[in-house]
Design an enzyme around this catalytic site. Structure first.
Site, PDB file in Angstrom:
ATOM      1  N   LYS A 184      39.201  48.077  41.780  1.00 18.96           N
ATOM      2  CA  LYS A 184      40.605  48.380  41.450  1.00 18.96           C
ATOM      3  C   LYS A 184      40.830  48.258  39.947  1.00 18.96           C
ATOM      4  O   LYS A 184      40.782  47.161  39.396  1.00 18.96           O
ATOM      5  CB  LYS A 184      41.562  47.434  42.161  1.00 18.96           C
ATOM      6  CG  LYS A 184      43.024  47.876  41.950  1.00 18.96           C
ATOM      7  CD  LYS A 184      44.039  46.798  42.206  1.00 18.96           C
ATOM      8  CE  LYS A 184      44.383  45.966  41.015  1.00 18.96           C
ATOM      9  NZ  LYS A 184      45.163  46.649  39.964  1.00 18.96           N
ATOM     10  N   GLY A 236      40.674  38.651  34.582  1.00 22.20           N
ATOM     11  CA  GLY A 236      42.110  38.716  34.369  1.00 22.20           C
ATOM     12  C   GLY A 236      42.671  37.347  34.045  1.00 22.20           C
ATOM     13  O   GLY A 236      41.966  36.500  33.489  1.00 22.20           O
ATOM     14  N   SER A 237      43.901  37.132  34.439  1.00 19.25           N
ATOM     15  CA  SER A 237      44.573  35.894  34.042  1.00 19.25           C
ATOM     16  C   SER A 237      44.110  34.703  34.876  1.00 19.25           C
ATOM     17  O   SER A 237      43.679  34.849  36.016  1.00 19.25           O
ATOM     18  CB  SER A 237      46.084  36.049  34.169  1.00 19.25           C
ATOM     19  OG  SER A 237      46.450  35.982  35.530  1.00 19.25           O
ATOM     20  N   THR A 238      44.230  33.521  34.274  1.00 20.29           N
ATOM     21  CA  THR A 238      43.831  32.301  34.972  1.00 20.29           C
ATOM     22  C   THR A 238      44.707  32.064  36.197  1.00 20.29           C
ATOM     23  O   THR A 238      44.212  31.639  37.246  1.00 20.29           O
ATOM     24  CB  THR A 238      43.874  31.109  33.998  1.00 20.29           C
ATOM     25  OG1 THR A 238      42.816  31.280  33.041  1.00 20.29           O
ATOM     26  CG2 THR A 238      43.660  29.793  34.707  1.00 20.29           C
ATOM     27  N   GLU A 258      36.307  35.725  35.583  1.00 20.54           N
ATOM     28  CA  GLU A 258      36.342  35.706  34.119  1.00 20.54           C
ATOM     29  C   GLU A 258      37.807  35.677  33.732  1.00 20.54           C
ATOM     30  O   GLU A 258      38.510  36.675  33.883  1.00 20.54           O
ATOM     31  CB  GLU A 258      35.677  36.966  33.541  1.00 20.54           C
ATOM     32  CG  GLU A 258      34.211  37.115  33.874  1.00 20.54           C
ATOM     33  CD  GLU A 258      33.324  36.161  33.098  1.00 20.54           C
ATOM     34  OE1 GLU A 258      33.842  35.448  32.201  1.00 20.54           O
ATOM     35  OE2 GLU A 258      32.125  36.112  33.384  1.00 20.54           O
ATOM     36  N   GLU A 389      47.721  31.251  26.212  1.00 21.76           N
ATOM     37  CA  GLU A 389      47.098  32.492  25.779  1.00 21.76           C
ATOM     38  C   GLU A 389      48.192  33.526  25.512  1.00 21.76           C
ATOM     39  O   GLU A 389      49.015  33.799  26.381  1.00 21.76           O
ATOM     40  CB  GLU A 389      46.151  33.001  26.867  1.00 21.76           C
ATOM     41  CG  GLU A 389      45.359  34.200  26.432  1.00 21.76           C
ATOM     42  CD  GLU A 389      44.386  34.681  27.513  1.00 21.76           C
ATOM     43  OE1 GLU A 389      44.759  34.646  28.700  1.00 21.76           O
ATOM     44  OE2 GLU A 389      43.272  35.089  27.164  1.00 21.76           O
TER      45      GLU A 389
END
Lengths: 478, 298
Positions: A184, A236-238, A258, A389
């Site tokens: 995706k 992507g985001s944490t 990641e 971030e």
């Protein structure tokens, strides 16, 4: 800032890329509409022009794609590695052939400068397929036992900052090891993945081995939760990464993540200042700072702070922001209105918390999503802009006096993806690199990538590594 | 010894936890009955509390810098020293394992031998794992980079429930061989070999805090460890399916590395998986000064 040597515009031609008015999902080797007929528009962030209308995959489409991948898995995994290798080599070569087209496409859909898509993204995309192609028939030498087996169907969810490169990081090792994939792409950057689908067709890749499902977060969530997915890979985001980790808990699904970062770029007093300034610029302004491993916290030794900042500000004043298709452009557009709003909010908070904001004189285009290169001084470790971030062209500057203090501050973060060290002293590089809790440490350079080199984070930057021999493990039953 | 004297009354041992190199009782003051496989009372083991688990994490964190910073050669010798000490106390462990697992003396002796050999096996790994799983990467540009494994930090270990000694050592040794520190929850039903192992570790040059042994209710102790923000990884070997899922969800809060429970035959020679599960890979880049095939250089 007019000068005698003002550049004339040098836009890259768009004519090399032919974007269709609409695209379907790519399932089982065919482009198809979404089951519920939903579509969404993808726009060019630099102009807000609608580029195309793309089918939006729902749960039913996810199920169909996973079934196609499952069916294809039998034959694909049974192929001799040498045959799989040849498909991947073909893909690598077609990417090289079509690299100008893809670079322009990526710039249009993502907003990043052509200089970067042309010279960084695309060469790396081809290199990843070329590198992993060579592993396909050598897996018994990879250190995971005599006959390492693939996992099955890999569900992969990738972000919008390096759309095609993240696709390559995910798909190349998955296919080399004999898995099939359902990927995706991000909702703001689906096009290069759909062009990749066409490359798979040109390469003659068997149906169902690669399936591409554009969509939003809910599409990704259905894919991750699908009971017949054996492996989940996410960049992507944490926050989303943690949600995915909870979703796959208690299942047999193998997971690699990641996630975010807040990289420290540490400049010692003996560093070559000019090189360090270039490294700082690369570290935080590459890809408009929309890089998980960006060097977003500059840690500068107190004694050279003034000299370094003067130099850095001078350098930032020469950066050219504007039309991403202009090959002289250094800073392109922010990927989306949403991301621009996030950067704007965080920088406002930075000011509200007492940090000092600076940007070079910089005229922003009237349409599109833009953010001037920005740096903050008087930043403390407690400031939000030193902790969260930002994922934009915003640098927070902190200072330190001793190497120990530099290490302590660098490690004072929930993240652990990247770090930089600038010093002429070799033993200091090694000593500091050793103590940094980060998966990638660049010394006297920054933001370098290569398919042979493992990449990934410590702590809440995720787990697993992509790239190199290590990157194979995520797709093998070991 | 006079024939007339009564049979000598033996001296029982009060089993204690092993935390930070010391032998505390549980902070909670609780104990629970440990029986042999036939239900005969063997001892009262400490029933650790959430506070004991937290104390153990503090001890493990404190020990991490020194242990991970020690040379691999040094760690190897310390691990080998554990095997030496175990060899000397073999009889005690044969008795405890036989009681715990209902084995004959000879079978228990074989298990203890295998356990000692396992320590020796891992002792030999400390200075080799980096060479085997690290590497120099041939990047396409004027740089070199090296990938090296590093310990992830504090690892919570749920020791296997059935294999009270061989299984225990098989999950603890790989964690510390690679430079991590461990908080170990002993087998709930058969914790005595684990508690005695603490006594061996205390006299084996293993620095205090590197291994911390708790006994008690696995589920009760594992929950705070899985949710603990200063624990970096968790080995769910001793968890059943339901508990494992719950702990894995809790572990997501700080993205702990999770090793899910799996069927393991502890008598087999292990692979490297239990070591690599708790290692990070760090890739360090540096310019080489060579500017390419043209031959120009620094």
């Amino acid at each position: 800032m007019a000068s005698a040597f003002e550049y004339a515009p040098a836009p890259e031609s768009r004519s090399v890329v032919d974007i269709a008015p609409s695209y379907g999902l790519f399932i089982d080797g065919e482009f198809t509409d979404a089951a519920d007929g939903k579509v969404f528009k993808t726009i060019s962030p630099s102009t807000e022009e609608v580029l195309s209308e793309v089918a939006q995959a729902g749960a039913e489409d996810v199920d169909r794609a996973v079934k196609a991948a499952r069916k294809a898995f039998e034959k694909w995994s049974a192929l001799p590695g040498s045959e799989r290798a040849k498909y991947l080599f073909r893909i690598a070569r077609i990417i090289q052939e079509r690299s100008r087209e893809l670079a322009v496409l990526e710039t249009l859909d993502n907003g990043k400068p052509i200089k970067e898509t042309r010279d960084a993204d695309l060469p790396l995309v081809a290199a990843h397929f070329f590198y992993y192609a060579g592993w396909a028939d050598k897996l018994d030498h990879a250190g995971f036992g005599a006959d390492p087996r693939p996992l099955g169907v890999a569900g992969q969810v990738i972000p919008w900052n390096f759309p095609l490169l993240m696709l390559a990081w995910k798909i190349a090792p998955a296919l080399a090891t004999g898995n099939t994939v359902v990927l995706k792409p991000a909702e703001t950057t689906p096009l290069s993945a759909l062009f990749f689908a066409d490359i798979c067709r040109q390469a003659g890749l068997p149906r169902g081995v690669v399936n591409i499902l554009p969509g939003y977060g809910d599409t990704g969530a259905s894919l991750v939760a699908h009971p017949d997915v054996d492996k989940v890979a996410f960049t992507g985001s944490t926050a989303v990464g943690k949600e995915i980790a909870r979703t796959v808990a208690g299942t047999r699904k193998k997971l690699t993540l990641e996630l975010g970062g807040k990289g420290a770029n540490i400049v010692f007093d003996d560093a070559p200042i000019d090189q360090a300034v270039e490294g700082i610029v690369t570290g935080i302004f590459f890809n408009q700072g929309q890089v998980c491993c960006a060097g977003s916290r500059l840690l500068v030794q107190e004694s050279i702070q003034d000299e370094l900042l003067d130099s850095l500000k001078r350098r930032l004043s020469t950066l050219r922001l504007g039309d991403p298709l202009d090959k002289n452009t250094d800073i392109g557009a922010i990927n989306s209105a949403e991301q621009l709003a996030r950067i704007t909010a965080l920088t406002e908070q930075g000011e509200a918390e007492g940090a000092e904001r600076w940007s070079p004189a910089c005229e922003l285009p009237s349409s599109g999503y833009w953010f001037a290169p920005t740096l903050f001084t008087n930043v403390t470790q407690a400031h939000t802009i030193a902790r969260d971030e930002i994922f934009g062209p915003v640098l927070s500057v902190l200072t330190f006096r001793t190497p120990d203090e530099a290490v302590a501050k660098a490690n004072n973060t929930q993240y652990g993806l990247s770090a930089g060290i600038w010093t002429e002293k070799g033993s200091r590089i090694l000593a500091v690199a050793n103590k940094l809790r980060a998966g990638v440490v660049w010394s006297n350079t920054f933001n370098k990538f290569d398919p042979t080199s493992p990449f990934g984070g410590y702590k809440e930057s995720g787990f697993g590594r992509e790239g190199g021999r290590h990157g194979l493990e995520a797709y093998l039953d070991v | 010894m006079s024939e007339k004297s009564e049979a000598r009354l033996s001296v029982f041992k009060t089993y204690k936890l092993y935390v930070g190199g010391k032998f505390p009782r549980s902070e909670s003051g609780r104990v629970y009955e440990v029986t042999d496989s036939k239900g005969k009372w063997l001892a009262n083991a400490p029933q650790s509390s959430r506070k004991d688990a937290r104390d153990a994490v503090v001890a493990a964190r404190k020990a991490f810098g020194g242990w991970s910073g020690a040379t691999a050669y040094n760690r190897g010798q310390v691990l080998y020293r554990v095997a030496e000490m175990l060899e000397g106390r073999k009889d005690q462990f044969v008795r405890e394992v036989a009681d715990a697992e209902g084995l004959s003396k000879s079978k228990a002796a074989a298990v203890v031998d295998a356990t000692i050999d396992r320590w020796v096996w891992y002792a030999g790994w400390t200075d080799k794992i980096t060479q085997v799983i690290g590497g120099a990467n041939p990047v396409a540009g004027p740089f070199f980079n090296l990938s090296s494994p590093e310990p992830t930090g504090v690892v919570a270990v749920l020791a296997p429930q059935e294999s009270s000694f061989l299984g225990l050592v098989s999950v603890v040794a790989p964690v510390i061989a690679t430079g991590n520190t461990a908080v170990v929850i002993a087998s709930e039903k058969a914790p005595l070999p684990a508690l005695s192992l603490g006594e061996v570790l205390a006299t084996s040059d293993v620095p205090g805090g590197v291994v911390n042994v708790l006994s008690g209710r696995t589920a009760e102790l594992a929950a705070p460890l899985a949710a603990h923000q200063d624990v970096n990884a968790i080995d769910l070997a001793g968890a059943d399916e339901e508990l494992a899922k719950e702990l894995e969800i809790a572990a997501a809060d700080n993205l702990k590395r999770v090793l899910r429970p799996q069927a393991v035959d502890y008598s087999e020679t292990p692979g490297t998986d239990r070591m690599t599960a708790f290692l990070e890979t760090k890739t360090v880049w540096h310019p080489t000064g060579s500017l390419g095939a043209s031959g120009s250089s620094y």
